[in-house]
Design an enzyme around this catalytic site. Structure first.
Site, mmCIF file in Angstrom:
data_model
loop_
_atom_site.group_PDB
_atom_site.id
_atom_site.type_symbol
_atom_site.label_atom_id
_atom_site.label_comp_id
_atom_site.label_asym_id
_atom_site.label_seq_id
_atom_site.Cartn_x
_atom_site.Cartn_y
_atom_site.Cartn_z
ATOM 1 N N ASN A 1 -6.255 -2.605 2.683
ATOM 2 C CA ASN A 1 -6.249 -3.794 2.567
ATOM 3 C C ASN A 1 -7.654 -4.434 2.806
ATOM 4 O O ASN A 1 -8.485 -3.864 3.501
ATOM 5 C CB ASN A 1 -5.493 -4.306 3.989
ATOM 6 C CG ASN A 1 -4.049 -4.397 3.863
ATOM 7 O OD1 ASN A 1 -3.507 -4.258 2.998
ATOM 8 N ND2 ASN A 1 -3.282 -4.231 5.056
ATOM 9 N N ARG B 1 0.760 -1.295 -0.130
ATOM 10 C CA ARG B 1 0.080 -0.026 -0.085
ATOM 11 C C ARG B 1 0.849 1.303 -0.025
ATOM 12 O O ARG B 1 0.549 2.132 -0.619
ATOM 13 C CB ARG B 1 -0.982 -0.044 1.248
ATOM 14 C CG ARG B 1 -1.913 -0.868 1.166
ATOM 15 C CD ARG B 1 -3.102 -0.857 2.265
ATOM 16 N NE ARG B 1 -2.076 -1.193 3.520
ATOM 17 C CZ ARG B 1 -2.451 -0.766 4.662
ATOM 18 N NH1 ARG B 1 -3.246 0.003 5.009
ATOM 19 N NH2 ARG B 1 -1.678 -1.126 5.749
#
Length: 95
Positions: A42, A24
């Protein structure tokens, strides 16, 4: 995605070993370099959802790097959809 100056939205679901490996953060850095707004999140199933808004060429570049094989972790697949931008985001962040 005909007009490069129009803001569009990319919605990508990235599967594989993409959690707990800096994925990320890496996506945010890529998006920042491309002046995109959005988020990388997520998911409970181990995937990462990437939502980005900006010009077509920048979204295409983000899609290309997500599919490149040069990401942190290991990407098994990238499911990408495009739509009209909503203007919901003021930056790109990890959620």
């Amino acid at each position: 995605m005909a007009n490069d100056t129009a803001s569009q939205r990319l919605h990508a679901t990235v599967t594989g070993s993409v959690q707990g490996v800096g994925f990320r953060y890496w996506v945010r850095r890529q998006a920042d370099q491309l002046d995109l707004m959005g988020t990388a999140t997520n998911c409970d199933d181990g995937s990462v959802t990437v939502i980005a808004e900006g010009p077509t060429s920048s979204l295409d570049s983000l899609r290309d790097v997500l599919e490149s094989g040069s990401t942190p972790g290991h990407v098994d697949g990238v499911d990408v959809r495009f739509a009209a931008a909503t203007g919901k985001f003021s930056d790109f962040h990890e959620a």
